[in-house]
Design a protein around this motif. Structure first.
Motif, mmCIF file in Angstrom:
data_model
loop_
_atom_site.group_PDB
_atom_site.id
_atom_site.type_symbol
_atom_site.label_atom_id
_atom_site.label_comp_id
_atom_site.label_asym_id
_atom_site.label_seq_id
_atom_site.Cartn_x
_atom_site.Cartn_y
_atom_site.Cartn_z
ATOM 1 N N GLN A 120 0.816 -1.223 0.000
ATOM 2 C CA GLN A 120 0.000 0.000 0.000
ATOM 3 C C GLN A 120 0.843 1.264 0.000
ATOM 4 O O GLN A 120 0.326 2.351 -0.273
ATOM 5 N N THR A 121 2.117 1.151 0.338
ATOM 6 C CA THR A 121 3.020 2.293 0.327
ATOM 7 C C THR A 121 4.327 1.881 -0.336
ATOM 8 O O THR A 121 4.571 0.698 -0.592
ATOM 9 N N ALA A 122 5.183 2.876 -0.606
ATOM 10 C CA ALA A 122 6.484 2.583 -1.198
ATOM 11 C C ALA A 122 7.317 1.729 -0.248
ATOM 12 O O ALA A 122 7.223 1.845 0.976
ATOM 13 N N LEU A 123 8.131 0.847 -0.811
ATOM 14 C CA LEU A 123 9.019 -0.018 -0.034
ATOM 15 C C LEU A 123 10.343 0.718 0.163
ATOM 16 O O LEU A 123 11.082 0.956 -0.791
ATOM 17 N N ASP A 124 10.640 1.077 1.410
ATOM 18 C CA ASP A 124 11.849 1.841 1.726
ATOM 19 C C ASP A 124 12.984 0.864 1.991
ATOM 20 O O ASP A 124 12.997 0.162 3.001
ATOM 21 N N MET A 125 13.957 0.828 1.081
ATOM 22 C CA MET A 125 15.067 -0.104 1.161
ATOM 23 C C MET A 125 16.249 0.448 1.934
ATOM 24 O O MET A 125 17.261 -0.239 2.077
ATOM 25 N N GLY A 126 16.164 1.673 2.411
ATOM 26 C CA GLY A 126 17.275 2.249 3.157
ATOM 27 C C GLY A 126 18.539 2.257 2.326
ATOM 28 O O GLY A 126 18.619 2.892 1.281
#
Length: 444
Positions: free
Chosen positions: A91-97
């Motif tokens: 549902q939201t962007a995947l933050d890969m750091g």
């Protein structure tokens, strides 16, 4: 990786390093355990999981796509999977750091599911090119919209059913190989990957352990890996061995600090990851492999490391894939050695968290080491065993391995070597400073 003000630091030693230590779990295996556990039906139990920011980014992404993942205690995790083909629309962007491994492998997972995912990351990850994964996944039917140069932020839409792939890797890369194998899990027919130069084989070992139908053949063209698609994975009990890439830092520290004698327990010695040990031994390193055993399909041993007089060598280019992440710390060992060390065939280092060839060359020169940089490697003229001059501040460029490598260099330097920021270390080795202090190093 969360943003914060920089935290400079340095390491120093007032005598030999000693003791027995354990380093965090293997990062490569930790990523894959979470991902495959999320694709199995039932509960996968993981112990020894690396709890660095990179692996936590993978856990968060798999939760966002439907898996139930919980932490029971230090290193103890449980994963309730959704089954191959069962990933849900995030549902939201995947933050890969800062995690390139998370990004590339998860792109493979998404490629054969009927979902759309957006990948974002920190400033360092957003500079890293993803084209080597985008190109073959596009052949399987996935579509992409990326920042210029095939970089993050990136949005992709998978295709289900995806198109089976028969692909020869143009560049030795375990991440690309693994991404394509993960895509092949939910693809009808057979996915075939040929790697002319062998790379770390954690994905193949773990896929077989989870029940995927996978064969590996040696051919004149290279290793031919064939994966049967539409797999049904079985949950597993996984014990993650210590990360050889993390062990590399205390290992080299012990080699260059006179009188040191340490043991690093429970380290994975998979042949596709053990290149650093082979190279250091060729330089004269006293490294013993004690209590050899097999844990979860991976070879493991305790490393006994004692201070050694090192001599420069020409590093065989064929070993590069088995130690690609360890070259920064090898360069520190080479700087403290007698004679000249030459390493070539390392173009891959220019597209890591930083341009590791350029950054290491700049840092070595700053601390008084004679070094020559070429397009694909470094030539390092060692101090002859004398301490490094030191007396410089090193720019990490948000790269955890740069930070830890020059911190280790400070243990054998006449003047302090200051690292501009300790923050990046949390991506892979959160306990690094505490562990080095336990061996006798001083943090300043």
């Amino acid at each position: 990786m969360t943003s914060s003000a920089p935290h400079p630091f340095s390491l120093a030693s007032n005598g030999p390093l000693g003791g027995t230590i354990s380093v965090p779990g293997d990062k490569s295996i930790s990523h894959r355990a979470l991902m495959l556990g999320a694709l199995a039906v039932g509960e996968t139990a993981i112990s020894g999981l690396l709890e660095g920011e990179d692996v936590l980014a993978t856990a968060a992404a798999m939760r966002a796509m439907g898996a139930t993942i919980e932490r029971l205690g230090p290193g103890e995790w449980r994963v309730h999977g959704v089954g191959v083909g069962g990933l849900l629309q995030p549902q939201t962007a995947l933050d890969m750091g800062n995690s390139g491994t998370s990004t590339r492998l998860l792109m493979g997972l998404v490629a054969s599911h009927p979902i759309t995912a957006t990948f974002i990351g920190d400033a360092s990850l957003s500079r890293r090119p993803m084209g080597r994964v985008i190109d073959p996944l596009s052949l399987m039917g996935a579509s992409f919209s990326a920042a210029p140069g095939g970089r993050l932020p990136l949005t992709m839409t998978g295709l289900c059913p995806a198109v089976p792939l028969d692909y020869t890797l143009p560049v030795a890369s375990a991440q690309v190989k693994s991404a394509l194998l993960l895509a092949g899990l939910n693809t009808p027919g057979h996915t075939v990957i040929i790697e002319p130069v062998p790379t770390r084989d954690h994905s193949e070992r773990m896929l077989a352990g989870f029940g995927a139908s996978l064969t590996v053949e040696e051919t004149p063209q290279g290793r031919r890996i064939t994966l049967a698609g539409e797999a049904e994975l079985r949950p597993q009990v996984i014990t993650v061995p210590g990360d050889p890439s993390s062990a590399a830092f205390p290992m080299v520290a012990a080699l260059i600090v006179p009188g040191s004698d340490i043991t690093i327990a429970n380290i994975g010695i998979n042949p596709t990851r053990a290149g650093l040990i082979e190279v250091l031994r060729a330089m004269g390193a006293d490294i013993g492999l004690d209590n050899r055993r097999t844990v979860g399909g991976e070879p493991v041993a305790d490393l006994r490391v004692r201070h050694s007089v090192l001599t420069g060598i020409d590093v065989p280019p064929a070993l590069a894939p088995s130690m690609i992440d360890e070259f920064p710390i090898l360069f520190i060992a080479a700087a403290c050695a007698r004679g000249t060390t030459r390493a070539t065939g390392l173009e891959e280092l220019r597209v890591k968290e930083s341009d590791r060839l350029a950054v290491m060359a700049q840092g070595l020169a700053a601390v008084g080491v004679a070094v020559e940089e070429s397009a694909d490697g470094l030539t390092i003229y060692g101090t002859g065993g004398d301490p490094l001059p030191g007396g410089a501040t090193i720019a990490t460029h948000l790269d955890h391995r740069i930070a830890m490598s020059f911190a280790v260099a400070g243990l054998n330097a006449r003047a302090p070597i200051i690292i501009d920021d300790r923050t990046p270390i949390a991506t892979s080795f959160p306990s690094f400073l505490a562990l080095m202090q336990g061996l006798g190093a001083e943090t300043r």
